[in-house]
Every structure is written in structure tokens, then in C-alpha cells.
Design a protein around this motif. Structure first.
Motif, PDB file in Angstrom:
ATOM      1  N   ALA A  26       0.833  -1.205   0.000  1.00 55.92           N
ATOM      2  CA  ALA A  26       0.000   0.000   0.000  1.00 55.92           C
ATOM      3  C   ALA A  26       0.867   1.255   0.000  1.00 55.92           C
ATOM      4  O   ALA A  26       0.563   2.224  -0.692  1.00 55.92           O
ATOM      5  N   ALA A  27       1.936   1.227   0.764  1.00 55.60           N
ATOM      6  CA  ALA A  27       2.832   2.383   0.829  1.00 55.60           C
ATOM      7  C   ALA A  27       3.508   2.641  -0.515  1.00 55.60           C
ATOM      8  O   ALA A  27       3.802   3.788  -0.860  1.00 55.60           O
ATOM      9  N   GLN A  28       3.721   1.569  -1.285  1.00 55.98           N
ATOM     10  CA  GLN A  28       4.394   1.691  -2.580  1.00 55.98           C
ATOM     11  C   GLN A  28       3.424   1.681  -3.769  1.00 55.98           C
ATOM     12  O   GLN A  28       3.856   1.742  -4.911  1.00 55.98           O
ATOM     13  N   GLY A  29       2.127   1.521  -3.489  1.00 50.16           N
ATOM     14  CA  GLY A  29       1.137   1.513  -4.554  1.00 50.16           C
ATOM     15  C   GLY A  29       1.012   0.188  -5.294  1.00 50.16           C
ATOM     16  O   GLY A  29       0.522   0.152  -6.413  1.00 50.16           O
ATOM     17  N   VAL A  30       1.448  -0.920  -4.686  1.00 48.03           N
ATOM     18  CA  VAL A  30       1.363  -2.250  -5.317  1.00 48.03           C
ATOM     19  C   VAL A  30       0.770  -3.272  -4.334  1.00 48.03           C
ATOM     20  O   VAL A  30       1.279  -4.371  -4.180  1.00 48.03           O
ATOM     21  N   SER A  31      -0.308  -2.926  -3.723  1.00 49.42           N
ATOM     22  CA  SER A  31      -0.878  -3.754  -2.662  1.00 49.42           C
ATOM     23  C   SER A  31      -1.639  -4.978  -3.155  1.00 49.42           C
ATOM     24  O   SER A  31      -2.048  -5.814  -2.353  1.00 49.42           O
ATOM     25  N   VAL A  32      -1.823  -5.137  -4.455  1.00 50.44           N
ATOM     26  CA  VAL A  32      -2.569  -6.283  -4.974  1.00 50.44           C
ATOM     27  C   VAL A  32      -1.859  -7.600  -4.662  1.00 50.44           C
ATOM     28  O   VAL A  32      -2.489  -8.653  -4.571  1.00 50.44           O
ATOM     29  N   LEU A  33      -0.569  -7.565  -4.441  1.00 50.17           N
ATOM     30  CA  LEU A  33       0.187  -8.754  -4.075  1.00 50.17           C
ATOM     31  C   LEU A  33      -0.363  -9.410  -2.807  1.00 50.17           C
ATOM     32  O   LEU A  33      -0.278 -10.627  -2.635  1.00 50.17           O
ATOM     33  N   ALA A  34      -0.951  -8.614  -1.931  1.00 52.43           N
ATOM     34  CA  ALA A  34      -1.499  -9.146  -0.671  1.00 52.43           C
ATOM     35  C   ALA A  34      -2.562 -10.214  -0.933  1.00 52.43           C
ATOM     36  O   ALA A  34      -2.657 -11.188  -0.179  1.00 52.43           O
ATOM     37  N   TYR A  81      -6.258   5.953   4.976  1.00 50.62           N
ATOM     38  CA  TYR A  81      -5.348   5.111   4.224  1.00 50.62           C
ATOM     39  C   TYR A  81      -4.793   5.887   3.039  1.00 50.62           C
ATOM     40  O   TYR A  81      -5.478   6.741   2.474  1.00 50.62           O
ATOM     41  N   ARG A  82      -3.596   5.541   2.664  1.00 53.23           N
ATOM     42  CA  ARG A  82      -2.933   6.215   1.547  1.00 53.23           C
ATOM     43  C   ARG A  82      -3.735   6.017   0.256  1.00 53.23           C
ATOM     44  O   ARG A  82      -4.172   4.907  -0.046  1.00 53.23           O
ATOM     45  N   ASN A  83      -3.932   7.095  -0.472  1.00 54.11           N
ATOM     46  CA  ASN A  83      -4.642   7.071  -1.752  1.00 54.11           C
ATOM     47  C   ASN A  83      -6.040   6.469  -1.634  1.00 54.11           C
ATOM     48  O   ASN A  83      -6.486   5.742  -2.523  1.00 54.11           O
ATOM     49  N   TRP A  84      -6.739   6.767  -0.558  1.00 52.66           N
ATOM     50  CA  TRP A  84      -8.067   6.207  -0.338  1.00 52.66           C
ATOM     51  C   TRP A  84      -8.974   7.275   0.239  1.00 52.66           C
ATOM     52  O   TRP A  84      -8.737   7.767   1.351  1.00 52.66           O
ATOM     53  N   ASP A  85     -10.033   7.624  -0.487  1.00 48.10           N
ATOM     54  CA  ASP A  85     -10.934   8.685  -0.057  1.00 48.10           C
ATOM     55  C   ASP A  85     -12.243   8.182   0.527  1.00 48.10           C
ATOM     56  O   ASP A  85     -13.064   8.976   0.970  1.00 48.10           O
ATOM     57  N   GLN A  86     -12.457   6.885   0.512  1.00 48.59           N
ATOM     58  CA  GLN A  86     -13.703   6.311   1.040  1.00 48.59           C
ATOM     59  C   GLN A  86     -13.728   6.419   2.572  1.00 48.59           C
ATOM     60  O   GLN A  86     -12.715   6.199   3.215  1.00 48.59           O
ATOM     61  N   HIS A  87     -14.900   6.717   3.111  1.00 46.28           N
ATOM     62  CA  HIS A  87     -15.025   6.816   4.567  1.00 46.28           C
ATOM     63  C   HIS A  87     -15.872   5.703   5.174  1.00 46.28           C
ATOM     64  O   HIS A  87     -16.070   5.662   6.375  1.00 46.28           O
ATOM     65  N   TRP A  88     -16.385   4.832   4.337  1.00 45.66           N
ATOM     66  CA  TRP A  88     -17.213   3.738   4.831  1.00 45.66           C
ATOM     67  C   TRP A  88     -16.646   2.372   4.467  1.00 45.66           C
ATOM     68  O   TRP A  88     -17.128   1.355   4.937  1.00 45.66           O
ATOM     69  N   ARG A 136       3.974   4.538  10.050  1.00 44.21           N
ATOM     70  CA  ARG A 136       5.407   4.845   9.883  1.00 44.21           C
ATOM     71  C   ARG A 136       5.952   4.362   8.540  1.00 44.21           C
ATOM     72  O   ARG A 136       6.882   4.948   8.008  1.00 44.21           O
ATOM     73  N   LEU A 137       5.346   3.310   8.016  1.00 44.23           N
ATOM     74  CA  LEU A 137       5.782   2.789   6.712  1.00 44.23           C
ATOM     75  C   LEU A 137       5.110   3.505   5.540  1.00 44.23           C
ATOM     76  O   LEU A 137       5.428   3.236   4.386  1.00 44.23           O
ATOM     77  N   GLY A 138       4.158   4.378   5.835  1.00 45.61           N
ATOM     78  CA  GLY A 138       3.556   5.195   4.788  1.00 45.61           C
ATOM     79  C   GLY A 138       2.258   4.681   4.203  1.00 45.61           C
ATOM     80  O   GLY A 138       1.789   5.203   3.195  1.00 45.61           O
ATOM     81  N   ALA A 139       1.632   3.667   4.821  1.00 45.23           N
ATOM     82  CA  ALA A 139       0.387   3.121   4.285  1.00 45.23           C
ATOM     83  C   ALA A 139      -0.847   3.887   4.748  1.00 45.23           C
ATOM     84  O   ALA A 139      -1.925   3.722   4.182  1.00 45.23           O
ATOM     85  N   ALA A 140      -0.690   4.717   5.783  1.00 49.75           N
ATOM     86  CA  ALA A 140      -1.837   5.432   6.342  1.00 49.75           C
ATOM     87  C   ALA A 140      -1.334   6.657   7.107  1.00 49.75           C
ATOM     88  O   ALA A 140      -0.131   6.814   7.338  1.00 49.75           O
TER      89      ALA A 140
END
Length: 178
Positions: A26-34, A81-88, A136-140
Motif C-alpha cells: 500500500a505504501a508503494q502503490g502495489v498492494s494487490v500482491l497481498a 489510508y494512503r490514496n483512499w478517499d472512502q469513509h465507509w 510509519r511505513l507510509g500506508a496510512a
């Protein structure tokens, strides 16, 4: 080594990899690997235990808790969350963490079943530690400050962890009677 012990070891290692893939991704913009890590984790556990029903019930419980709890800190913007505008709705990589964490109560977190006070304490501390590392890792970020986030997160996870432990206990009991 017993079959279930292998599944516990797989779960410990896989969940650590899942957390890293989700949060660092998520911090690097490649969270699909999860999602791939979660898939391998679940398939490996089921292959070792052949008890997919119990895993599925815990995964469903994790999904339900994600739906119910994420808005508690997203809606009032206690956490963003990084790059996330949803609140629900949580981003997809957060879902992998909820689902993987929930299924871990059949394996590496099974020792918390039947210990609700310990589960609540470790849930509060572990939840705050985890979100702090994610920040601290930049995901949120914590738009209203870390202290408010720590209080809300601590209380939330002090409720979520004993609930997941109880679901795991119930699914174990259901298997014994089947």
C-alpha cells in the motif's frame, strides 16, 4: 511433526508475509500482491488440515468485522489510508489483513481462544502497534493525531480479538459434534 503443527507454522510465516505485502504494498502503490499471499496462505492451510469449513467461517467473520469496524476510524477521519478517499469502506489490501488475521485464530492465534481478557489486552496493544507501524511505513496517516487513533484503535481491537477467538472456539465445537 503433526499435520496441524505444520499448518500453524505456515500460518505464522504467511501472515507475516501478508502484513508486509499489504502494508508495504500500500505504501508503494502495489498492494494487490497481498491477495496472492492471502490465497496461498489459505490454500496451504486447507491442504494441510482439510478443514476448509472452519477457515471459511472465520474468513467470513473477519469480513464482517471489517465492514463493521473500519467505518469507526475512517468515518470520523481518525485514520486515513494512503490514496483512499472512502469513509465507509476499507481499501482492498486492508480486507486481506482482516481475512488473514481472522483465519489465524484456527492456527497461530488459537492459544487466545478461551482467554478473553488476554485476547482483549493483546488485541488493544497489537492493534495500536500494527497501525503505528503501518503509519510509519507510509500506508496510512492519523489526521487527528496518533493519541486519538491509539485510543480508538485500542478499544476497537480489544473488542475484535476476543470476538474472533470466540468464533474460532464455536467453530471448533461445531466440528466436534458433527
Amino acid at each position: 511433526m503433526r499435520l496441524h503443527a505444520r499448518a500453524v507454522i505456515v500460518n505464522v510465516i504467511a501472515f507475516q508475509l501478508l502484513w508486509a505485502a499489504a502494508v508495504l504494498g500500500a505504501a508503494q502503490g502495489v498492494s494487490v500482491l497481498a491477495w496472492g499471499v492471502l490465497g496461498v496462505m489459505v490454500v496451504a492451510q486447507v491442504a494441510l488440515t482439510r478443514q476448509w469449513h472452519q477457515d471459511l467461517l472465520l474468513i467470513a467473520a473477519g469480513g464482517l468485522l471489517c465492514v463493521l469496524m473500519e467505518p469507526l476510524w475512517l468515518r470520523p477521519e481518525v485514520l486515513q489510508y494512503r490514496n483512499w478517499d472512502q469513509h465507509w469502506w476499507a481499501p482492498h489490501w486492508v480486507w486481506t489483513l482482516w481475512l488473514g488475521f481472522a483465519v489465524s485464530f484456527r492456527y497461530s492465534l488459537n492459544w487466545l481462544c478461551g482467554r478473553p481478557v488476554l485476547a482483549a489486552l493483546l488485541g488493544a496493544l497489537g492493534g495500536v502497534f500494527s497501525v503505528t507501524m503501518g503509519i510509519r511505513l507510509g500506508a496510512a496517516t492519523a489526521p487527528q493525531g496518533w493519541l486519538l487513533l491509539a485510543m480508538v484503535y485500542g478499544v476497537s481491537w480489544a473488542i475484535a480479538v476476543p470476538l474472533l477467538a470466540q468464533v474460532a472456539t464455536i467453530t471448533k465445537q461445531g466440528t466436534k459434534h458433527a
